[in-house]
Design a protein around this motif. Structure first.
Motif, PDB file in Angstrom:
ATOM      1  N   VAL A   8       0.843  -1.203   0.000  1.00 10.23           N
ATOM      2  CA  VAL A   8       0.000   0.000   0.000  1.00 10.23           C
ATOM      3  C   VAL A   8       0.874   1.248   0.000  1.00 10.23           C
ATOM      4  O   VAL A   8       1.807   1.366   0.806  1.00 10.23           O
ATOM      5  CB  VAL A   8      -0.949   0.010   1.211  1.00 10.23           C
ATOM      6  N   ARG A   9       0.550   2.169  -0.891  1.00 11.86           N
ATOM      7  CA  ARG A   9       1.314   3.422  -0.986  1.00 11.86           C
ATOM      8  C   ARG A   9       0.565   4.524  -0.248  1.00 11.86           C
ATOM      9  O   ARG A   9      -0.465   5.011  -0.726  1.00 11.86           O
ATOM     10  CB  ARG A   9       1.518   3.804  -2.455  1.00 11.86           C
ATOM     11  N   PHE A  10       1.051   4.910   0.916  1.00 13.33           N
ATOM     12  CA  PHE A  10       0.467   5.993   1.688  1.00 13.33           C
ATOM     13  C   PHE A  10       1.011   7.328   1.187  1.00 13.33           C
ATOM     14  O   PHE A  10       2.142   7.401   0.689  1.00 13.33           O
ATOM     15  CB  PHE A  10       0.778   5.805   3.174  1.00 13.33           C
ATOM     16  N   ASP A  11       0.206   8.383   1.328  1.00 15.24           N
ATOM     17  CA  ASP A  11       0.645   9.690   0.841  1.00 15.24           C
ATOM     18  C   ASP A  11       1.634  10.335   1.807  1.00 15.24           C
ATOM     19  O   ASP A  11       2.082   9.714   2.774  1.00 15.24           O
ATOM     20  CB  ASP A  11      -0.557  10.605   0.573  1.00 15.24           C
ATOM     21  N   GLU A  12       1.964  11.586   1.539  1.00 16.98           N
ATOM     22  CA  GLU A  12       2.973  12.274   2.351  1.00 16.98           C
ATOM     23  C   GLU A  12       2.528  12.470   3.791  1.00 16.98           C
ATOM     24  O   GLU A  12       3.353  12.735   4.672  1.00 16.98           O
ATOM     25  CB  GLU A  12       3.328  13.630   1.730  1.00 16.98           C
ATOM     26  N   HIS A  13       1.226  12.343   4.048  1.00 16.97           N
ATOM     27  CA  HIS A  13       0.710  12.447   5.407  1.00 16.97           C
ATOM     28  C   HIS A  13       0.534  11.073   6.055  1.00 16.97           C
ATOM     29  O   HIS A  13       0.002  10.978   7.164  1.00 16.97           O
ATOM     30  CB  HIS A  13      -0.633  13.176   5.403  1.00 16.97           C
ATOM     31  N   GLY A  14       0.958  10.041   5.344  1.00 18.04           N
ATOM     32  CA  GLY A  14       0.829   8.690   5.879  1.00 18.04           C
ATOM     33  C   GLY A  14      -0.573   8.126   5.758  1.00 18.04           C
ATOM     34  O   GLY A  14      -0.934   7.212   6.499  1.00 18.04           O
ATOM     35  N   LEU A  15      -1.364   8.643   4.813  1.00 18.14           N
ATOM     36  CA  LEU A  15      -2.761   8.237   4.683  1.00 18.14           C
ATOM     37  C   LEU A  15      -3.047   7.659   3.296  1.00 18.14           C
ATOM     38  O   LEU A  15      -2.341   7.961   2.326  1.00 18.14           O
ATOM     39  CB  LEU A  15      -3.687   9.432   4.917  1.00 18.14           C
ATOM     40  N   VAL A  16      -4.085   6.852   3.229  1.00 20.01           N
ATOM     41  CA  VAL A  16      -4.567   6.318   1.965  1.00 20.01           C
ATOM     42  C   VAL A  16      -6.090   6.380   1.985  1.00 20.01           C
ATOM     43  O   VAL A  16      -6.718   6.054   2.994  1.00 20.01           O
ATOM     44  CB  VAL A  16      -4.078   4.863   1.741  1.00 20.01           C
ATOM     45  N   PRO A  17      -6.736   6.864   0.901  1.00 21.29           N
ATOM     46  CA  PRO A  17      -8.201   6.911   0.874  1.00 21.29           C
ATOM     47  C   PRO A  17      -8.782   5.500   0.828  1.00 21.29           C
ATOM     48  O   PRO A  17      -8.255   4.622   0.141  1.00 21.29           O
ATOM     49  CB  PRO A  17      -8.520   7.695  -0.400  1.00 21.29           C
ATOM     50  N   ALA A  18      -9.875   5.299   1.564  1.00 20.69           N
ATOM     51  CA  ALA A  18     -10.544   4.000   1.629  1.00 20.69           C
ATOM     52  C   ALA A  18     -12.000   4.179   1.225  1.00 20.69           C
ATOM     53  O   ALA A  18     -12.761   4.856   1.921  1.00 20.69           O
ATOM     54  CB  ALA A  18     -10.444   3.416   3.029  1.00 20.69           C
ATOM     55  N   ILE A  19     -12.380   3.604   0.110  1.00 19.59           N
ATOM     56  CA  ILE A  19     -13.757   3.660  -0.378  1.00 19.59           C
ATOM     57  C   ILE A  19     -14.484   2.441   0.176  1.00 19.59           C
ATOM     58  O   ILE A  19     -14.137   1.307  -0.142  1.00 19.59           O
ATOM     59  CB  ILE A  19     -13.802   3.653  -1.909  1.00 19.59           C
ATOM     60  N   VAL A  20     -15.493   2.682   1.014  1.00 17.09           N
ATOM     61  CA  VAL A  20     -16.209   1.591   1.680  1.00 17.09           C
ATOM     62  C   VAL A  20     -17.485   1.290   0.896  1.00 17.09           C
ATOM     63  O   VAL A  20     -18.297   2.186   0.645  1.00 17.09           O
ATOM     64  CB  VAL A  20     -16.549   1.962   3.137  1.00 17.09           C
ATOM     65  N   GLN A  21     -17.649   0.019   0.502  1.00 10.82           N
ATOM     66  CA  GLN A  21     -18.811  -0.398  -0.278  1.00 10.82           C
ATOM     67  C   GLN A  21     -19.529  -1.552   0.417  1.00 10.82           C
ATOM     68  O   GLN A  21     -18.902  -2.385   1.079  1.00 10.82           O
ATOM     69  CB  GLN A  21     -18.386  -0.874  -1.671  1.00 10.82           C
ATOM     70  N   ASP A  22     -20.843  -1.575   0.242  1.00  2.14           N
ATOM     71  CA  ASP A  22     -21.647  -2.707   0.697  1.00  2.14           C
ATOM     72  C   ASP A  22     -21.311  -3.913  -0.180  1.00  2.14           C
ATOM     73  O   ASP A  22     -21.397  -3.837  -1.403  1.00  2.14           O
ATOM     74  CB  ASP A  22     -23.132  -2.356   0.584  1.00  2.14           C
TER      75      ASP A  22
END
Length: 212
Positions: A8-22
């Motif tokens: 997983v490639r985290f951004d410069e803030h150490g975060l990655v977007p997570a799209i939550v789906q049913d």
């Protein structure tokens, strides 16, 4: 799980977007952010954990409301810099009570959604300080000025209520709510924290809040 956390490639803030789906309908429930620790906890517990960018802390979805999300699978996109999280939701995904944060009709009609939208705008004003903005003016003047305005609007709300003027009361309450939101942003207190405190105080038998 179709994911290797090491890729997983985290951004410069150490975060990655997570799209939550049913998992059943593939409906998009929410967009949140994960860091390495929240992703690890999600994989470990089988329920969604995220990183709150406003509160700067981990949060477990449903820890207070009971609206948890059982994780069925997690995968990355082709660049490994975004996640798809397939879940079985135990209740609404949105803080407004809507099944999905992308339920536009509910966002427009639910006052909680509008308050969160305004809160987010005030946060942007605090960070960006655009010229000519009244919110920028309040933040530039500092906490004492913000608190003074909260006091003034509280008094004006009381006067409007005493005068039995519904139209004026609505206007004063709107002013008061706006300045309360500015105060919360200034003190880095999230609206969800207020909601959680109200939920904690509710009497199970009536739903009314207990006294503090």
């Amino acid at each position: 799980m179709n994911i290797d956390p090491a890729t997983v490639r985290f951004d410069e803030h150490g975060l990655v977007p997570a799209i939550v789906q049913d998992v059943g309908t593939r409906e998009v429930l929410t967009l949140a952010y994960m860091n390495q620790e929240s992703l690890a906890r999600t994989l470990e517990t089988g329920e969604t954990w995220f990183w709150s960018r406003s509160r700067h802390e981990l949060w477990h979805k449903g820890a207070t409301s009971g609206n948890t999300q059982h994780v069925v699978d997690i995968s990355t996109d082709c660049d490994n810099d975004a996640l798809i999280v397939l879940v079985e939701p135990a209740g609404p995904a949105c803080h407004t009570g809507a099944r999905s944060c992308f339920d536009v009709e509910c966002q427009e009609e639910h006052p909680g959604g509008l308050l969160h939208e305004l809160y987010a705008l005030i946060q942007c004003r605090q960070e960006e300080r655009p010229e000519g903005s009244y919110t920028t003016y309040l933040f530039d003047k500092g906490l004492d000025k913000i608190l003074k305005k909260v006091g003034e609007e509280s008094a004006e709300t009381i006067i409007a209520a005493k005068n039995d003027d519904p139209k004026q009361l609505v206007a004063e309450v709107a002013d008061l709510l706006y300045h309360l939101l500015v105060m919360l942003v200034a003190r880095n207190v999230n609206l969800d924290d207020v909601r959680d405190e109200l939920a904690r105080r509710r009497k199970p038998e009536t739903g009314e809040p207990r006294e503090a």
